[in-house]
Design a protein around this motif. Sequence first.
Motif, mmCIF file in Angstrom:
data_model
loop_
_atom_site.group_PDB
_atom_site.id
_atom_site.type_symbol
_atom_site.label_atom_id
_atom_site.label_comp_id
_atom_site.label_asym_id
_atom_site.label_seq_id
_atom_site.Cartn_x
_atom_site.Cartn_y
_atom_site.Cartn_z
ATOM 1 N N GLU A 123 0.833 -1.208 0.000
ATOM 2 C CA GLU A 123 0.000 0.000 0.000
ATOM 3 C C GLU A 123 0.865 1.254 0.000
ATOM 4 O OE1 GLU A 123 -3.956 0.295 1.238
ATOM 5 O OE2 GLU A 123 -3.585 -0.935 -0.538
ATOM 6 N N GLU A 124 1.973 1.206 0.753
ATOM 7 C CA GLU A 124 2.835 2.389 0.858
ATOM 8 C C GLU A 124 3.542 2.709 -0.456
ATOM 9 O OE1 GLU A 124 6.995 3.655 3.083
ATOM 10 O OE2 GLU A 124 5.625 2.281 4.112
ATOM 11 N N VAL A 125 4.063 1.691 -1.117
ATOM 12 C CA VAL A 125 4.852 1.928 -2.330
ATOM 13 C C VAL A 125 4.008 1.898 -3.598
ATOM 14 C CG1 VAL A 125 6.925 1.004 -1.239
ATOM 15 C CG2 VAL A 125 5.480 -0.509 -2.608
ATOM 16 N N GLY A 126 2.734 1.501 -3.481
ATOM 17 C CA GLY A 126 1.870 1.493 -4.651
ATOM 18 C C GLY A 126 2.092 0.316 -5.574
ATOM 19 N N ILE A 127 2.444 -0.846 -4.995
ATOM 20 C CA ILE A 127 2.621 -2.075 -5.763
ATOM 21 C C ILE A 127 1.876 -3.186 -5.029
ATOM 22 C CG2 ILE A 127 4.264 -3.768 -6.665
ATOM 23 C CD1 ILE A 127 6.385 -1.584 -6.670
ATOM 24 N N PRO A 128 0.907 -3.864 -5.649
ATOM 25 C CA PRO A 128 0.202 -4.948 -4.957
ATOM 26 C C PRO A 128 1.187 -5.949 -4.365
ATOM 27 C CG PRO A 128 -0.874 -4.461 -7.044
ATOM 28 C CD PRO A 128 0.391 -3.668 -7.026
ATOM 29 N N TYR A 129 0.973 -6.332 -3.103
ATOM 30 C CA TYR A 129 1.975 -7.127 -2.381
ATOM 31 C C TYR A 129 2.322 -8.453 -3.044
ATOM 32 C CZ TYR A 129 -1.400 -10.402 -0.311
ATOM 33 O OH TYR A 129 -2.336 -11.383 -0.121
ATOM 34 N N PRO A 130 1.413 -9.133 -3.802
ATOM 35 C CA PRO A 130 1.855 -10.373 -4.454
ATOM 36 C C PRO A 130 3.030 -10.165 -5.423
ATOM 37 C CG PRO A 130 -0.531 -10.278 -4.406
ATOM 38 C CD PRO A 130 -0.034 -8.937 -3.982
ATOM 39 N N TYR A 131 3.119 -8.976 -6.032
ATOM 40 C CA TYR A 131 4.253 -8.689 -6.922
ATOM 41 C C TYR A 131 5.553 -8.564 -6.119
ATOM 42 C CZ TYR A 131 0.939 -7.710 -10.703
ATOM 43 O OH TYR A 131 -0.038 -7.818 -11.660
ATOM 44 N N ILE A 132 5.470 -7.951 -4.934
ATOM 45 C CA ILE A 132 6.659 -7.821 -4.081
ATOM 46 C C ILE A 132 7.084 -9.195 -3.571
ATOM 47 C CG2 ILE A 132 7.603 -6.741 -2.007
ATOM 48 C CD1 ILE A 132 5.554 -4.517 -2.334
ATOM 49 N N GLN A 133 6.119 -10.026 -3.213
ATOM 50 C CA GLN A 133 6.434 -11.365 -2.735
ATOM 51 C C GLN A 133 7.113 -12.181 -3.836
ATOM 52 O OE1 GLN A 133 3.067 -13.377 -1.050
ATOM 53 N NE2 GLN A 133 4.234 -15.199 -0.461
ATOM 54 N N ALA A 134 6.650 -12.037 -5.071
ATOM 55 C CA ALA A 134 7.265 -12.760 -6.190
ATOM 56 C C ALA A 134 8.687 -12.283 -6.456
ATOM 57 C CB ALA A 134 6.409 -12.597 -7.445
ATOM 58 N N ALA A 135 8.966 -11.018 -6.180
ATOM 59 C CA ALA A 135 10.307 -10.474 -6.402
ATOM 60 C C ALA A 135 11.279 -10.847 -5.288
ATOM 61 C CB ALA A 135 10.238 -8.959 -6.533
ATOM 62 N N ASN A 136 10.752 -11.435 -4.197
ATOM 63 C CA ASN A 136 11.591 -11.824 -3.059
ATOM 64 C C ASN A 136 11.272 -13.264 -2.666
ATOM 65 O OD1 ASN A 136 12.885 -9.047 -1.956
ATOM 66 N ND2 ASN A 136 10.807 -8.670 -2.683
ATOM 67 N N PRO A 137 11.604 -14.217 -3.512
ATOM 68 C CA PRO A 137 11.278 -15.614 -3.205
ATOM 69 C C PRO A 137 11.957 -16.070 -1.914
ATOM 70 C CG PRO A 137 12.855 -15.472 -5.020
ATOM 71 C CD PRO A 137 12.370 -14.082 -4.769
ATOM 72 N N GLY A 138 11.214 -16.814 -1.136
ATOM 73 C CA GLY A 138 11.779 -17.345 0.102
ATOM 74 C C GLY A 138 11.458 -16.538 1.339
ATOM 75 N N ILE A 139 10.923 -15.329 1.186
ATOM 76 C CA ILE A 139 10.609 -14.540 2.374
ATOM 77 C C ILE A 139 9.307 -15.046 2.996
ATOM 78 C CG2 ILE A 139 11.737 -12.488 1.439
ATOM 79 C CD1 ILE A 139 8.901 -11.314 1.017
ATOM 80 N N ASN A 140 9.159 -14.817 4.278
ATOM 81 C CA ASN A 140 7.912 -15.121 4.983
ATOM 82 C C ASN A 140 7.137 -13.826 5.114
ATOM 83 O OD1 ASN A 140 5.833 -15.797 6.703
ATOM 84 N ND2 ASN A 140 7.131 -16.955 8.132
ATOM 85 N N PRO A 141 6.049 -13.656 4.349
ATOM 86 C CA PRO A 141 5.341 -12.371 4.375
ATOM 87 C C PRO A 141 4.714 -12.058 5.730
ATOM 88 C CG PRO A 141 4.083 -14.026 3.165
ATOM 89 C CD PRO A 141 5.415 -14.632 3.443
ATOM 90 N N ASP A 142 4.579 -13.059 6.586
ATOM 91 C CA ASP A 142 3.967 -12.837 7.902
ATOM 92 C C ASP A 142 5.004 -12.671 9.003
ATOM 93 O OD1 ASP A 142 1.368 -13.154 6.811
ATOM 94 O OD2 ASP A 142 1.614 -15.336 6.888
ATOM 95 N N ALA A 143 6.288 -12.695 8.642
ATOM 96 C CA ALA A 143 7.341 -12.590 9.669
ATOM 97 C C ALA A 143 8.486 -11.738 9.152
ATOM 98 C CB ALA A 143 7.824 -13.982 10.066
ATOM 99 N N LEU A 144 8.188 -10.523 8.741
ATOM 100 C CA LEU A 144 9.223 -9.602 8.304
ATOM 101 C C LEU A 144 9.920 -9.014 9.525
ATOM 102 C CD1 LEU A 144 7.322 -7.687 5.459
ATOM 103 C CD2 LEU A 144 8.823 -9.670 5.255
#
Length: 577
Positions: free
Chosen positions: A406-427
Amino acid sequence: MDQHTRKHESQDTVRHIPPVQQDTVSGQTGPTAPRGNQTTVRSPRVSVPTEQRIQHPAPPHPVPAPPPVKPAARRKRTRNNWRKAALTVGVGAALALGVLLVVGVSTVAVMMPGSNEILPGVQVAGIELGGMTESEAANRLEQFWELDLALSTGQQSIAVDPDRSGISLDAAATARNARNWGSLGDEIMSVFRAREAQIEPVLNVDLVQFQTYLESIQPVVDHAPVNAGVRLVNGQAVATEGIPGQTLDIAATVDRMRVDAAGELADGSLDLVMVDTPPAITDATPLVDEANRLLSSPFSLRAYDPIRDEWSEWSAPPETWSAWLQAESAPDSPTGLALTLNPDAARNYVQSIATFADERYIKPDDVVDAAQAALEGNSTAAEVRVWHNETSYTVRGGQTLAAIGEEVGIPYPYIQAANPGINPDALSAGQVLSLPSRDLLVPLEPVPHKRIIIYRGQQRLEAYDSGQLVFNWVISTGIATSPTALGIFQVQSHDINAYAEQWQLYMPHFIGFYHPGPNTAVMNGFHGFPTRGGGYLLWVNDLGRPATYGCVLLNLENAETLYTWAEEGVIVEVRAG
């Protein structure tokens, strides 16, 4: 082929046996033996100068007068006296010769190495091998020897890449030549006269790999011809002559190495076979009048940034952009010629001035295409798009991936795809994420003069044409559990009555403008009141508050109007306010 060259069954490798080695100081020679089934050549000989001996004259002294000489008494010689004198001289000479032989043999015995060792002072390309066995010398050469060879076109010189060129050192053969340096007859004299002896390295050439290497460097050494064109002189266009180009003749270069690799590499530089390529147009005189008209104005380049909705502009004065012009054949033209753009000249200019201090950039090829189109339309202005590189984001404490999107204006699934292996619930705080390029959500050529802005907080839509507000409507966006994403998007599709299978809804005048995630076929978009089975209209009383599953809802009339007005490429900006 000379007497030192042998041909073998393979046509991909040949072997050039180095000619007789020569002592660089004494001039004595010794044979070297052929070995193997490869092209073998000698690198340039390094001559070592003999030691210069400078004799300084002794200082002058007074010379005393010689003492008086008394005449010797004469006596009669007999035959026995002559025999005694000859015997005395003979015995003395024999003793002297014996002394010399003893001294010489002793000296050689001290100075010469063992029978399996290389003579002192023997070097290969500056690498000392004296006192080593063949095996030790070969190991040392493999460890320290470096290929020092250049490729020359006559206009430029390129250092040879030893790992890709197919040219390598035959360390064993080189070490054998070093061991064989000097024959038995010249070793004794060389001990007294030679300080150093340079042995030429034996090089192997893999002709197949060498050809592949030439193919890889051809784009670097080739130069395209430049057609005749125009340039500005004292404010007036004048015709310029065409400039021939050059292209590498790979087959001829390989053939030269096959026939006489030793000769080609003798001076440490391999002369590539370059073939001149003439320009297609050698006279641009008929285009001078047209060029004078165009060159009366600077060339303007404007670049539109669809993400920021702003323009950047650069201007090239006539004396600069006149160098971009060249003539091309144009059969349909009255003169048979047409002014076109020299792509390299325009590209180099753009790369030097059209730059930004952030992630944005301009594609030089876009500029070349746009400028060429402008010239064909007798214009001196071109427009291109600004592009964006990937960026990064540092996570703050307590943030979620959805909140960052929401802050950067990019739907989060796109950010998750650009960072494979991250845990989106434990940043974690301080974690650095890669953000994909914003261009990913604006894949089509943008329409600069139209823009749709969605105010999610106000549930309102505004549409602009050339900066003028044309529509201002109440809308409904997605509910809290399925919100309409914030960011910069783009009209990408039109469907007169789209069907949402998941929701079993028909959506009239559907305009798709973003995919909720990468590699998904579903699109969110604008549409009128939907229907479900039997034509019953939904959400007719919900305009002004969130109601959809991510789309933007309009009344039927406004949906049809927007469907006609917003062509594909129009930017859609969704704001939080």
